[in-house]
Write a protein that holds these residues in place. Structure first.
Motif, PDB file in Angstrom:
ATOM      1  N   THR A  45       0.831  -1.202   0.000  1.00 62.35           N
ATOM      2  CA  THR A  45       0.000   0.000   0.000  1.00 62.35           C
ATOM      3  C   THR A  45       0.869   1.256   0.000  1.00 62.35           C
ATOM      4  O   THR A  45       1.864   1.324   0.730  1.00 62.35           O
ATOM      5  CB  THR A  45      -0.888   0.022   1.272  1.00 62.35           C
ATOM      6  N   ILE A  46       0.487   2.201  -0.833  1.00 60.09           N
ATOM      7  CA  ILE A  46       1.168   3.498  -0.816  1.00 60.09           C
ATOM      8  C   ILE A  46       0.141   4.554  -0.408  1.00 60.09           C
ATOM      9  O   ILE A  46      -0.959   4.603  -0.962  1.00 60.09           O
ATOM     10  CB  ILE A  46       1.766   3.851  -2.191  1.00 60.09           C
ATOM     11  N   ILE A  47       0.524   5.337   0.582  1.00 63.39           N
ATOM     12  CA  ILE A  47      -0.357   6.439   1.016  1.00 63.39           C
ATOM     13  C   ILE A  47       0.107   7.714   0.327  1.00 63.39           C
ATOM     14  O   ILE A  47       1.284   8.079   0.393  1.00 63.39           O
ATOM     15  CB  ILE A  47      -0.285   6.615   2.549  1.00 63.39           C
ATOM     16  N   LEU A  48      -0.799   8.353  -0.362  1.00 63.47           N
ATOM     17  CA  LEU A  48      -0.474   9.619  -1.032  1.00 63.47           C
ATOM     18  C   LEU A  48      -1.409  10.699  -0.524  1.00 63.47           C
ATOM     19  O   LEU A  48      -2.626  10.497  -0.499  1.00 63.47           O
ATOM     20  CB  LEU A  48      -0.658   9.484  -2.545  1.00 63.47           C
ATOM     21  N   GLY A  49      -0.845  11.823  -0.149  1.00 64.09           N
ATOM     22  CA  GLY A  49      -1.726  12.871   0.346  1.00 64.09           C
ATOM     23  C   GLY A  49      -0.976  14.108   0.754  1.00 64.09           C
ATOM     24  O   GLY A  49       0.226  14.253   0.476  1.00 64.09           O
ATOM     25  N   ASP A  50      -1.679  14.991   1.412  1.00 63.32           N
ATOM     26  CA  ASP A  50      -1.083  16.239   1.885  1.00 63.32           C
ATOM     27  C   ASP A  50      -0.954  16.204   3.409  1.00 63.32           C
ATOM     28  O   ASP A  50      -0.876  15.126   4.005  1.00 63.32           O
ATOM     29  CB  ASP A  50      -1.908  17.429   1.405  1.00 63.32           C
ATOM     30  N   SER A  51      -0.992  17.366   4.035  1.00 64.98           N
ATOM     31  CA  SER A  51      -0.766  17.429   5.484  1.00 64.98           C
ATOM     32  C   SER A  51      -1.795  16.619   6.285  1.00 64.98           C
ATOM     33  O   SER A  51      -1.490  16.152   7.380  1.00 64.98           O
ATOM     34  CB  SER A  51      -0.791  18.886   5.951  1.00 64.98           C
ATOM     35  N   HIS A  52      -3.002  16.456   5.722  1.00 62.71           N
ATOM     36  CA  HIS A  52      -4.031  15.683   6.432  1.00 62.71           C
ATOM     37  C   HIS A  52      -3.628  14.226   6.601  1.00 62.71           C
ATOM     38  O   HIS A  52      -4.097  13.532   7.487  1.00 62.71           O
ATOM     39  CB  HIS A  52      -5.363  15.741   5.674  1.00 62.71           C
ATOM     40  N   PHE A  53      -2.765  13.768   5.705  1.00 66.34           N
ATOM     41  CA  PHE A  53      -2.380  12.355   5.680  1.00 66.34           C
ATOM     42  C   PHE A  53      -1.023  12.070   6.314  1.00 66.34           C
ATOM     43  O   PHE A  53      -0.658  10.917   6.480  1.00 66.34           O
ATOM     44  CB  PHE A  53      -2.327  11.896   4.212  1.00 66.34           C
ATOM     45  N   THR A  64       3.273  -0.954   4.202  1.00 63.62           N
ATOM     46  CA  THR A  64       2.748   0.319   3.720  1.00 63.62           C
ATOM     47  C   THR A  64       3.816   1.417   3.790  1.00 63.62           C
ATOM     48  O   THR A  64       4.608   1.437   4.736  1.00 63.62           O
ATOM     49  CB  THR A  64       1.545   0.751   4.593  1.00 63.62           C
ATOM     50  N   ILE A  65       3.861   2.258   2.788  1.00 59.77           N
ATOM     51  CA  ILE A  65       4.700   3.469   2.926  1.00 59.77           C
ATOM     52  C   ILE A  65       3.804   4.694   2.775  1.00 59.77           C
ATOM     53  O   ILE A  65       2.898   4.714   1.950  1.00 59.77           O
ATOM     54  CB  ILE A  65       5.874   3.546   1.921  1.00 59.77           C
ATOM     55  N   ASN A  66       4.096   5.649   3.626  1.00 58.67           N
ATOM     56  CA  ASN A  66       3.321   6.885   3.613  1.00 58.67           C
ATOM     57  C   ASN A  66       4.138   7.979   2.921  1.00 58.67           C
ATOM     58  O   ASN A  66       5.124   8.463   3.455  1.00 58.67           O
ATOM     59  CB  ASN A  66       2.979   7.301   5.037  1.00 58.67           C
ATOM     60  N   MET A  67       3.750   8.337   1.715  1.00 59.64           N
ATOM     61  CA  MET A  67       4.494   9.338   0.951  1.00 59.64           C
ATOM     62  C   MET A  67       3.815  10.703   0.978  1.00 59.64           C
ATOM     63  O   MET A  67       4.101  11.568   0.146  1.00 59.64           O
ATOM     64  CB  MET A  67       4.672   8.878  -0.499  1.00 59.64           C
ATOM     65  N   ALA A  68       2.921  10.879   1.943  1.00 61.20           N
ATOM     66  CA  ALA A  68       2.208  12.160   2.022  1.00 61.20           C
ATOM     67  C   ALA A  68       3.132  13.262   2.523  1.00 61.20           C
ATOM     68  O   ALA A  68       3.968  13.031   3.391  1.00 61.20           O
ATOM     69  CB  ALA A  68       1.030  12.036   2.969  1.00 61.20           C
ATOM     70  N   GLN A  69       2.991  14.444   1.953  1.00 62.57           N
ATOM     71  CA  GLN A  69       3.759  15.614   2.398  1.00 62.57           C
ATOM     72  C   GLN A  69       2.849  16.824   2.424  1.00 62.57           C
ATOM     73  O   GLN A  69       1.955  16.948   1.563  1.00 62.57           O
ATOM     74  CB  GLN A  69       4.891  15.891   1.415  1.00 62.57           C
ATOM     75  N   TYR A  74      -2.574  17.272  -6.166  1.00 64.45           N
ATOM     76  CA  TYR A  74      -2.694  16.017  -6.926  1.00 64.45           C
ATOM     77  C   TYR A  74      -1.626  15.852  -8.009  1.00 64.45           C
ATOM     78  O   TYR A  74      -1.122  14.742  -8.197  1.00 64.45           O
ATOM     79  CB  TYR A  74      -4.095  15.903  -7.551  1.00 64.45           C
ATOM     80  N   PRO A  75      -1.245  16.921  -8.746  1.00 70.71           N
ATOM     81  CA  PRO A  75      -0.201  16.695  -9.756  1.00 70.71           C
ATOM     82  C   PRO A  75       1.085  16.132  -9.145  1.00 70.71           C
ATOM     83  O   PRO A  75       1.712  15.244  -9.717  1.00 70.71           O
ATOM     84  CB  PRO A  75       0.036  18.097 -10.339  1.00 70.71           C
ATOM     85  N   VAL A  76       1.462  16.642  -7.965  1.00 75.47           N
ATOM     86  CA  VAL A  76       2.685  16.136  -7.319  1.00 75.47           C
ATOM     87  C   VAL A  76       2.496  14.665  -6.943  1.00 75.47           C
ATOM     88  O   VAL A  76       3.373  13.828  -7.163  1.00 75.47           O
ATOM     89  CB  VAL A  76       3.047  16.992  -6.081  1.00 75.47           C
ATOM     90  N   MET A  77       1.303  14.345  -6.405  1.00 74.83           N
ATOM     91  CA  MET A  77       1.038  12.948  -6.022  1.00 74.83           C
ATOM     92  C   MET A  77       1.092  12.053  -7.246  1.00 74.83           C
ATOM     93  O   MET A  77       1.602  10.928  -7.204  1.00 74.83           O
ATOM     94  CB  MET A  77      -0.344  12.838  -5.365  1.00 74.83           C
ATOM     95  N   TYR A  78       0.582  12.551  -8.367  1.00 73.38           N
ATOM     96  CA  TYR A  78       0.557  11.757  -9.599  1.00 73.38           C
ATOM     97  C   TYR A  78       1.980  11.381 -10.027  1.00 73.38           C
ATOM     98  O   TYR A  78       2.275  10.223 -10.315  1.00 73.38           O
ATOM     99  CB  TYR A  78      -0.159  12.549 -10.708  1.00 73.38           C
ATOM    100  N   PHE A  79       2.854  12.376 -10.034  1.00 72.80           N
ATOM    101  CA  PHE A  79       4.219  12.095 -10.502  1.00 72.80           C
ATOM    102  C   PHE A  79       4.993  11.238  -9.504  1.00 72.80           C
ATOM    103  O   PHE A  79       5.839  10.434  -9.885  1.00 72.80           O
ATOM    104  CB  PHE A  79       4.947  13.408 -10.816  1.00 72.80           C
ATOM    105  N   VAL A  94      -3.841   4.551  -1.035  1.00 77.73           N
ATOM    106  CA  VAL A  94      -4.744   5.310  -0.164  1.00 77.73           C
ATOM    107  C   VAL A  94      -4.517   6.782  -0.497  1.00 77.73           C
ATOM    108  O   VAL A  94      -3.407   7.290  -0.352  1.00 77.73           O
ATOM    109  CB  VAL A  94      -4.446   5.041   1.322  1.00 77.73           C
ATOM    110  N   LEU A  95      -5.561   7.406  -0.993  1.00 81.02           N
ATOM    111  CA  LEU A  95      -5.394   8.747  -1.541  1.00 81.02           C
ATOM    112  C   LEU A  95      -6.229   9.778  -0.786  1.00 81.02           C
ATOM    113  O   LEU A  95      -7.409   9.556  -0.528  1.00 81.02           O
ATOM    114  CB  LEU A  95      -5.829   8.718  -3.014  1.00 81.02           C
ATOM    115  N   THR A  96      -5.596  10.886  -0.472  1.00 78.15           N
ATOM    116  CA  THR A  96      -6.335  11.945   0.220  1.00 78.15           C
ATOM    117  C   THR A  96      -7.460  12.466  -0.682  1.00 78.15           C
ATOM    118  O   THR A  96      -7.280  12.615  -1.885  1.00 78.15           O
ATOM    119  CB  THR A  96      -5.379  13.105   0.608  1.00 78.15           C
TER     120      THR A  96
END
Lengths: 306, 480
Positions: A45-53, A64-69, A74-79, A94-96
Motif C-alpha cells: 500500500t502506498i499512502i499519497l496525500g497532503d498534510s491531512h495524511f 505500507t509506505i506513507n508518501m504524504a507531504q 494532486y499533480p505532485v502525487m501523480y508524478f 490510499v489517496l487523500t
C-alpha cells in the motif's frame, strides 16, 4: 592575448566538464536511490496525500509506505506515484480526498512555476510534462541547479551501507514513532475567531468567488486511471474535520464533492470511498487544529483504513 | 547591471573582445567604446539617471578648463565652488533631502511648532555617492594645481563613468585614473591573469560568503527580539563578514575587470579584519573613501597640525561625515561616531601609527598578543556594525541590550543550523586564504606554485560560486 584566452577557455571547459559530469552522476544516483528505496521493502500500500495524511501510521498497516507531504497537490502525487510504479507494484493506493483538494486553492499550489513543485519533483523527469515547452525553458535552469547540487545523505547510504534508503529527493520519509495517549478533554489549539479566515483561504477564490480546481481534479482522475491500468485499488479517504471547520465549508464545494465522488465510484470499479469527515466530530483531543487530526487521531484512522 | 547577473556574464566578454580586437589601434575610439559600454552598463539599471552623470561630467570637465585658464584667484575659487555646490547639491537632493526635512519637522514638533513640508519620493541614483566624489576630486586637484585639466572630453567622461567602478567604487582620483585613459593601453598577460583571479575571488566573497551570511543576518536582525544572546552575537558577526564579503568582493571584481581592460585601480580593502587596532583597521577598510576624506576634508580642516583639540574635532568630523556618507540615517552617524571614539584614544596616546606593517610578517601564524589585538579590534568593529545594520537607533540599542540580557530564545531549526555551520566554514576558508595572501593585493594573488593545486582551487571556488549564484541579491554598497 591568445595565451590568455586559451587558458580561460581551458578553465571554462574544465568547469563545464565537471558540471555536466556531476549532473549526470546525480541523475544516475537519483535512479539508483529511487530503485533501492522501493525495492528494499515490501510495498502493498502506498499512502499519497497532503498534510491531512502525514500522520497516518505505516506501522498500523502492513507493508505500507506513507508518501504524504504537507501541501502536496494532486499533480505532485501523480508524478510521485508514476515514479514509484517504475520500481514497485502496490495493490492499493490510499489517496487523500477532502473538500479542499478539489477547490481552486489546490491548483494555485503548482501554478506559476511554483517552487514547491520544483523542489519536490526535480528528480523525476516525467514531471516536465506538467509544463508547456516555453514554461519548461523558464524552469530548466532552476531544475538543473537543483539536480546539480543535491547533497543527499542517502546517496552515501546507498554506497556505504545495507541500510534501507530513508528518504528520497522528492519525499522525506519519517518513520512513525511511539505515541502518547492524549488527554481525554483536549483543548483545540486554534483561535476560533480566525476559523472563517482559514476556511476562506482554502475555498474562496478572490475572496468571494467559488471556483473548482480543474487541474487538480484532472490529475485526480489521472491517478485513478493510472491505478486502473496497473490493476491497483484506490481508496479515497476524506479525513476527519472538526465540526467547527466542517460547518463553514461552502455548500458549493460539498455538492460538487458529492457529485464527483458518485461519478468516480460508479465509473471506476477500482475506486472505493471512505468518509471519515465527521468521525471525531467535536472530540478536540484528536485534532491538532480544526482541519488536521493529530498523531493519535491519525493512528485511529490508520487502523480503520486497514 | 549587477556583476552577479547573467546580463553581466554576457556583457563583459563582448566588451572585452570588442575592446581588444576591434578598437585596440585607436585610443580615442577605444575610450569612446568604454564610455558607450559604461553608459549601457549604468543605463541597464535606469537610463534616466544617466543624465546626472552626463551633467556632472559636462560641468566638471568645463570647470576644470575654466579654473586652469583663469588667472584671477577669486574666479578660480568661484568655479571650484560651483563644482562643489553642484555635486554635493545633487547628493543632497537625492540622498539627504528627506532626512533633513524629516529631522527639521521633528525638531519643530518637539518645540511645539507644527510644520508641514512634503517629503519627496525619489529613487536614489545608484552610485551617486561614488561618482560625485570622483569627479569632485578632479576639480579640487585642478584648483590645487595637483594636475593639469583634461582636454579630451571622451577621456574625461570615460573616467567619470568607467563601468567597473562606477556604482560602488573604488573612488579613483583623477590624477591616478585619468592619465590611464590618455595613453595607449596594451594587453598585459600577467595583469589579465591576476585580474581574472581577483574577479574569481571577488565572486567567491560575494556569492558564497556574503550571500550566505545575508540569509541569517536578515532573519536575525528582522526578528532580533525572539532570539537569545548567542544567536544575536552570531547575527552581528555574520554581518561583519557579510559587509566585508559583499563590498570587498565588489571591489575585487571591479579591480579585476579593470585589469582585464588594462587599467590599474587602487586597492580598496587590505584585509581589514587582520588589523591589530582601529587605526590600522581604517587604513585597511574602504581605503579609497578614507583617503578621500583625509585629503579633501581632514587636511583642509587643518588635519593634525593645529593642536590636539582641533585635531580631535577634525577626527570627529571626518568619522561623522564618513558615517553620514553611507546614508541618511542616524544609525550611520552613530556608527561613525563610535569609530571616532575608538580611534581618538589611540590618536591622543600617539599609538595610531604603531601597526604599519602587515601582521605576523614573515611568520605563518600570529603570536598571542597579535591574536588578542586582532580579536579585540574585530569585536569593536562588530559592535559598531550593529548600529550600521539596524533600521534605527532604538532597534540597535535593543539588539545590544538583548545580547547582554537575554540568554535564551528561539532556536534555529536543524536545516538552518547545518547551513549556518557551512557558512561559518566558508568564512574560515576565506580568512585562511586571505591570511596566506595578506601581504599582497588580494586573496588569490598567490595560492600555490603547483599548477594542479592552483587549478583545483580555482575549480572548487568556481563550483561553489555556481552553486550559490543568485541573481536576486544586490550589493549592499549600491544603496550608498
Amino acid at each position: 592575448m591568445k595565451k590568455y584566452i586559451l587558458k580561460i577557455v581551458w578553465f571554462l571547459l574544465l568547469v563545464l566538464i565537471f558540471v555536466i559530469g556531476f549532473y549526470h552522476l546525480n541523475n544516475y544516483l537519483f535512479d539508483k536511490v529511487h530503485h533501492k528505496f522501493f525495492t528494499s521493502r515490501e510495498i502493498d500500500t502506498i499512502i499519497l496525500g497532503d498534510s491531512h495524511f502525514m500522520h497516518l501510521s505505516e506501522n498500523a498497516m502492513e507493508n505500507t509506505i506513507n508518501m504524504a507531504q504537507a501541501a502536496d497537490p494532486y499533480p505532485v502525487m501523480y508524478f510521485k506515484l508514476q515514479e514509484a510504479l517504475n520500481y514497485t507494484s502496490p495493490k492499493t493506493i490510499v489517496l487523500t480526498y477532502s473538500y479542499n483538494n478539489i477547490a481552486y486553492f489546490s491548483d494555485v499550489k503548482y501554478n506559476n512555476f511554483s517552487e514547491l513543485v520544483i523542489n519536490r519533483l526535480y528528480s523525476i523527469e516525467s514531471f516536465y510534462s506538467l509544463y508547456s515547452r516555453s514554461q519548461r525553458k523558464k524552469i530548466a535552469l532552476s531544475i538543473f541547479m537543483r539536480k546539480l547540487f543535491t547533497p543527499n545523505i542517502d546517496f552515501l547510504n546507498y554506497f556505504l551501507s545495507d541500510k534501507k534508503v530513508a528518504s528520497l529527493p522528492f519525499y522525506e520519509y519519517k518513520a512513525s514513532g511511539a505515541l502518547k495517549k492524549p488527554k481525554q478533554k483536549g483543548k483545540l489549539n486554534f483561535d476560533k475567531s480566525k476559523l472563517k479566515e482559514r476556511v476562506n483561504s482554502h475555498y474562496k477564490y478572490k475572496k468571494s468567488e467559488k471556483k473548482l480546481g480543474v487541474v487538480s481534479i484532472s490529475y485526480l482522475k489521472k491517478i485513478i486511471a493510472l491505478c486502473e491500468e496497473n490493476d491497483i485499488k484506490v481508496m479515497l479517504v476524506n479525513m476527519p474535520l472538526h465540526s467547527s471547520y466542517r460547518n463553514h465549508i461552502p455548500k458549493f464545494y460539498k455538492n460538487k464533492y458529492n457529485a464527483l465522488t458518485k461519478s468516480l465510484t460508479t465509473e471506476h470499479s477500482n475506486v472505493i470511498f471512505k468518509d471519515f469527515s465527521d468521525f471525531f466530530d467535536e472530540r478536540n483531543e484528536f485534532f491538532s487544529d480544526p482541519d488536521h487530526v493529530n498523531k493519535w487521531g491519525a493512528l485511529i484512522i490508520s487502523k480503520k483504513i486497514k | 547591471m549587477l556583476f552577479n547577473s547573467f546580463e553581466y556574464l554576457i556583457f563583459f566578454p563582448i566588451v572585452f573582445t570588442i575592446y581588444w580586437y576591434t578598437f585596440r589601434s585607436d585610443l580615442k575610439v577605444q575610450n569612446l567604446f568604454v564610455l558607450a559600454a559604461s553608459f549601457f552598463f549604468y543605463g541597464w539599471w535606469d537610463w534616466r539617471f544617466l543624465s546626472l552623470i552626463i551633467l556632472s561630467s559636462l560641468l566638471d570637465f568645463n570647470l576644470g578648463l575654466l579654473i586652469d585658464k583663469n588667472d584671477n584667484e577669486i574666479k578660480k575659487r568661484q568655479f571650484l565652488w560651483i563644482s562643489v555646490c553642484f555635486n554635493l547639491g545633487m547628493l543632497g537632493v537625492f540622498k539627504y533631502f528627506n532626512f533633513f526635512i524629516d529631522n527639521f519637522i521633528n525638531i519643530c514638533a518637539a518645540a511645539g511648532i507644527g510644520v508641514n513640508i512634503p517629503l519627496i519620493e525619489i529613487l536614489l541614483p545608484v552610485g551617486i555617492s561614488f561618482y560625485t566624489f570622483q569627479t569632485l576630486s578632479y576639480t579640487i586637484d585642478v584648483y590645487n594645481k595637483k594636475m593639469a585639466p583634461c582636454r579630451d572630453w571622451v577621456a574625461f567622461f570615460s573616467f567619470v563613468s568607467f563601468f567597473p567602478q562606477l556604482v560602488a567604487g573604488p573612488i579613483e582620483r583623477a590624477k591616478d585614473l585619468l592619465p590611464q585613459f590618455e595613453k595607449k593601453r596594451t594587453f598585459d598577460y600577467a595583469l589579465a591573469v591576476d585580474g581574472t583571479r581577483q574577479i574569481l575571488w571577488g565572486f567567491f566573497k560575494k556569492v558564497v560568503v556574503a550571500d550566505n551570511c545575508a540569509y541569517f543576518v536578515n532573519e536575525i536582525f528582522a526578528n532580533y527580539d525572539s532570539y537569545g544572546s548567542t544567536i544575536l552575537i552570531i547575527g552581528a558577526v555574520f554581518f561583519a563578514f557579510q559587509i566585508y564579503g559583499d563590498f570587498s568582493g565588489y571591489s575585487d571584481i571591479a579591480i579585476g575587470t579593470a585589469k582585464l581592460l588594462g587599467f590599474s585601480l587602487k586597492q580598496n580593502f587590505a584585509f581589514p579584519y587582520f588589523s591589530r587596532d582601529i587605526a590600522e583597521f581604517w587604513r585597511r577598510w574602504h581605503i579609497s573613501l578614507s583617503t578621500w576624506f583625509r585629503d579633501y576634508l581632514y587636511i583642509p580642516l587643518g588635519g593634525s597640525r593645529e593642536g590636539k583639540e582641533k585635531s580631535i574635532r577634525n577626527i570627529f568630523i571626518i568619522f561623522l561625515v564618513s558615517g553620514f556618507w553611507h546614508g541618511a540615517n542616524w544609525t550611520y552617524i552613530i556608527w561613525g561616531g563610535l569609530n571616532a571614539l575608538y580611534f581618538i584614544p589611540q590618536f591622543i596616546s600617539k599609538t595610531n601609527r604603531n601597526n604599519m606593517e602587515i601582521v605576523a610578517k614573515g611568520r605563518l601564524v600570529p603570536n598571542f598578543k597579535e591574536l588578542v589585538s586582532i580579536l579585540g579590534t574585530f569585536i569593536l568593529t562588530t559592535f559598531a556594525w550593529i548600529f550600521f545594520r539596524s533600521k534605527n537607533i532604538s532597534e540597535a540599542l535593543s539588539y545590544v541590550s538583548l545580547i547582554f540580557t537575554k540568554h535564551s530564545g528561539e532556536a534555529l531549526n536543524l536545516k538552518d543550523n547545518i547551513s549556518m555551520s557551512l557558512t561559518a566554514f566558508f568564512i574560515v576558508v576565506m580568512l585562511l586564504i586571505e591570511w596566506k595572501n595578506r601581504q599582497y593585493e588580494h586573496g588569490l594573488y598567490s595560492i600555490s606554485n603547483n599548477v594542479y593545486i592552483r587549478w583545483a582551487i580555482y575549480l572548487v571556488l568556481s563550483i561553489f560560486i555556481i552553486k550559490y549564484f543568485n541573481t536576486v541579491t544586490n550589493f549592499i554598497y549600491f544603496q550608498f
